[in-house]
Design an enzyme around this catalytic site. Structure first.
Site, mmCIF file in Angstrom:
data_model
loop_
_atom_site.group_PDB
_atom_site.id
_atom_site.type_symbol
_atom_site.label_atom_id
_atom_site.label_comp_id
_atom_site.label_asym_id
_atom_site.label_seq_id
_atom_site.Cartn_x
_atom_site.Cartn_y
_atom_site.Cartn_z
ATOM 1 N N ASP A 116 5.797 -8.091 33.139
ATOM 2 C CA ASP A 116 5.287 -6.743 33.400
ATOM 3 C C ASP A 116 5.903 -5.699 32.475
ATOM 4 O OD1 ASP A 116 7.807 -6.932 34.430
ATOM 5 O OD2 ASP A 116 7.370 -5.983 36.353
ATOM 6 N N HIS A 310 4.929 -8.383 1.671
ATOM 7 C CA HIS A 310 4.989 -7.986 3.070
ATOM 8 C C HIS A 310 6.314 -8.395 3.703
ATOM 9 C CE1 HIS A 310 0.348 -7.509 3.694
ATOM 10 N NE2 HIS A 310 0.891 -6.515 3.016
ATOM 11 N N ASP A 327 8.331 0.805 1.734
ATOM 12 C CA ASP A 327 6.918 1.101 1.987
ATOM 13 C C ASP A 327 6.817 1.448 3.465
ATOM 14 O OD1 ASP A 327 4.197 1.038 2.562
ATOM 15 O OD2 ASP A 327 3.770 -0.688 1.291
ATOM 16 N N ASP A 338 1.197 6.722 4.477
ATOM 17 C CA ASP A 338 1.507 5.405 3.909
ATOM 18 C C ASP A 338 2.024 5.640 2.500
ATOM 19 O OD1 ASP A 338 1.651 2.796 3.074
ATOM 20 O OD2 ASP A 338 -0.504 2.422 3.097
ATOM 21 N N HIS A 417 -2.099 -7.190 -5.776
ATOM 22 C CA HIS A 417 -2.816 -6.439 -4.746
ATOM 23 C C HIS A 417 -3.705 -5.385 -5.373
ATOM 24 C CE1 HIS A 417 -0.063 -3.039 -5.369
ATOM 25 N NE2 HIS A 417 0.949 -3.886 -5.265
ATOM 26 N N HIS A 421 -6.388 1.666 -0.743
ATOM 27 C CA HIS A 421 -7.271 1.438 0.396
ATOM 28 C C HIS A 421 -7.541 2.773 1.056
ATOM 29 C CE1 HIS A 421 -3.627 1.954 2.847
ATOM 30 N NE2 HIS A 421 -3.026 1.097 2.033
ATOM 31 N N HIS A 428 -4.786 0.662 7.021
ATOM 32 C CA HIS A 428 -5.923 0.127 6.274
ATOM 33 C C HIS A 428 -7.170 0.555 7.040
ATOM 34 C CE1 HIS A 428 -3.197 -3.144 4.319
ATOM 35 N NE2 HIS A 428 -3.014 -1.941 3.824
ATOM 36 N N GLU A 448 -1.495 2.875 -5.339
ATOM 37 C CA GLU A 448 -0.217 2.179 -5.260
ATOM 38 C C GLU A 448 -0.087 1.020 -6.252
ATOM 39 O OE1 GLU A 448 0.092 -0.117 -1.531
ATOM 40 O OE2 GLU A 448 -1.784 0.842 -0.941
ATOM 41 N N TYR A 452 5.789 -6.709 -10.246
ATOM 42 C CA TYR A 452 6.701 -7.557 -9.497
ATOM 43 C C TYR A 452 7.092 -8.748 -10.376
ATOM 44 C CZ TYR A 452 4.212 -4.782 -6.065
ATOM 45 O OH TYR A 452 3.637 -3.729 -5.385
ATOM 46 N N ARG A 470 7.023 -0.503 -6.847
ATOM 47 C CA ARG A 470 5.714 0.012 -6.413
ATOM 48 C C ARG A 470 5.886 1.495 -6.118
ATOM 49 N NH1 ARG A 470 4.603 -3.407 -2.834
ATOM 50 N NH2 ARG A 470 4.994 -2.409 -0.824
ATOM 51 N N GLU A 472 3.557 4.601 -4.399
ATOM 52 C CA GLU A 472 2.325 4.824 -3.629
ATOM 53 C C GLU A 472 2.268 6.243 -3.109
ATOM 54 O OE1 GLU A 472 0.062 2.889 0.287
ATOM 55 O OE2 GLU A 472 2.206 2.574 -0.015
#
Length: 504
Positions: A116, A310, A327, A338, A417, A421, A428, A448, A452, A470, A472
């Site tokens: 619960d 990620h 990020d 973002d 990538h 977006h 996203h 962004e 790498y 990166r 962004e």
């Protein structure tokens, strides 16, 4: 910002609702709602389960449903959705274009992490976009053709026993006063209303129901008795993609809060530092300055871990002399930021770090300059790959005589990538919208680019190995002139980053 003649407002003036209707609608008569129940009501002098002008006058002004967004704006959204349904219905032709068309949008349920113990509740964004109502176990029913100003909201009943444990509920009177939706009924009556709509074309997303119990109990019997439903999500997302001035203001504040959090997190970076400490600092700075919570689990990746796109473990030591890539973003009353920044934890870029960083920054600036109406995200992505290919040759990561086609292939490897977006109520956002469609004023996107270079990449010069960069920003497309950069307060140039790192 949107121009005064934007599509959001152009058609809305002539669609303002008739507030009172003799006898109510057929649905309301079916469940015994009296015309007197439809009169506008003042906000009850109690907590409604979400901020209201009575309990939170410092946040919600009179006439607003959620901070910054008025009852009128939500009403216009519902009317625009009804018009979209009508337009798509006409395209279908008979017999689809005959009869009534009804849209149903469900809220999210409460979800539990164990027994619960609930997770923090997060509303279905499509339901929130159309109502502003933050309670679980709710539903919106909307005429899609014959009466574009008609909506019915279904909400949980007041229940002192449950409210003792879970907190106050708005109830019918509170929900009606807060949202401005005149016809509000208990959720238990949803199935009864839908059952009365025989021969009606339903617009509803049945493949992934937002609320499985409401779907099974109230919606499924209607689906089994009628024609297959038509998907509503693409229509709602086409509306969500174009932000109103009020939405842009909320996103501007989300960007400001997160940019400040980046600045103060950079100032904490003094030599060896645990990623979890940077995570905690970033979270704290967002929340202490007004964010409701983080928009998503942030990436706080030191050294070579920045090359795991990620990476969210955020539990290792960033060593003196390494870069950290963060990020992250916050949610501010339904709208998110973002942002990504990369900086040296000791406050000083090495020569190789600065060279790679400047290469990404130059590409990002070029991509930002392309953010204008008529240009698609896919076009900006293609441009990013070409620009990164040139930088890879300039940096000596690729041979100077590498062909353009091979440089593009390499750019895809070193930046696997997309360039960005859509952004809005979700990180996203509006995923049903193609990134190949032309950008329009009022759309918000991210830009962004990154490079790498894993530490085991023996094809790259040794001094670049283990570096991941990166950068962004959040961008509002405007009718004329340069785009609005919502994240402009986050340090970005080498000099500004080093200055922010030295402020601790």
């Amino acid at each position: 910002m949107l121009s005064p003649a934007c599509s959001f407002t152009r058609s809305a003036v002539r669609l303002l609702p008739r507030r009172t209707r003799a006898g109510g609608c057929a649905w309301c008569r079916h469940i015994s709602v009296k015309p007197g129940d439809l009169k506008p009501k003042t906000v009850p002098p109690r907590y409604l389960g979400q901020p209201s002008p009575f309990t939170h006058p410092h946040l919600v002004k009179h006439g607003e449903v959620t901070p910054g967004l008025t009852q009128t704006e939500f009403e216009l959204r519902r009317q625009k959705l009804a018009l979209l349904i009508e337009a798509h219905t006409d395209k279908l032709g008979p017999p689809a274009s005959s009869g009534n068309h009804v849209a149903v949008v469900l809220s999210h349920p409460i979800r539990y992490m164990t027994n619960d113990i609930p997770y923090p509740f997060h509303q279905n964004q499509d339901f929130l976009y159309l109502t502003g109502f933050l309670e679980p176990d709710s539903a919106l029913v909307l005429y899609g053709r014959t009466r574009p100003d008609q909506a019915i909201l279904f909400v949980p009943r007041r229940d002192p026993g449950r409210e003792l444990w879970d907190g106050p509920r708005a109830g019918r009177d509170g929900a009606a006063a807060l949202t401005g939706i005149e016809r509000v009924h208990s959720t238990e009556e949803l199935g009864l209303v839908l059952k009365s709509l025989k021969g009606t074309q339903l617009w509803y997303d049945s493949s992934q129901p937002a609320h499985s119990r409401l779907h099974q109990t109230h919606i499924l019997p209607t689906l089994e008795a009628g024609p297959a439903p038509r998907s509503l999500r693409p229509l709602i997302h086409s509306l969500r993609a174009i932000k109103s001035p009020a939405e842009v203001s909320l996103m501007r504040e989300a960007g400001r809060i997160t940019a400040q959090a980046f600045r103060r997190t950079m100032a904490l970076s003094q030599g060896d530092v645990d990623e979890s400490v940077l995570f905690a600092k970033f979270d704290f700075e967002n929340r202490i300055h007004g964010a409701n919570f983080l928009a998503y689990p942030p990436v706080v990746a030191g050294g070579n871990r920045a090359n795991t796109l990620h990476y969210i473990n955020n539990n290792q030591i960033v060593k003196d002399g390494e870069l950290v890539l963060l990020d992250g973003g916050c949610e501010y009353f339904g709208y998110v930021s973002d942002i990504t920044r990369t900086w040296p934890v000791n406050g000083q870029f090495s020569a190789a770090q600065a060279e790679l960083y400047e290469a990404v920054l130059e590409v990002q600036r070029s991509c930002l300059s392309l953010c204008s109406p008529g240009v698609s995200l896919d076009h900006i992505y293609s441009s990013m790959l070409a620009l990164l290919g040139r930088q890879l040759r300039r940096l000596g990561i690729l041979r100077a005589d590498t062909s353009d086609s091979d440089a593009l292939k390499a750019a895809r490897r070193f930046c696997p990538h997309h360039v960005g977006h859509y952004l809005g109520m979700d990180v996203h956002d509006t995923p049903d919208l193609s990134r190949s469609q032309p950008l329009q004023p009022g759309m918000v996107i991210t830009i962004e680019p990154g490079l790498y270079i894993c530490e085991d990449n023996d094809q790259a010069p040794e001094h670049f190995r283990g570096l991941g960069v990166r950068i962004e920003d959040d961008v509002v497309i405007r009718e004329k002139g340069a785009p609005l950069i919502l994240s402009s307060g986050a340090p970005k140039t080498v000099a500004d980053v080093e200055k922010a790192c030295g402020m601790g």
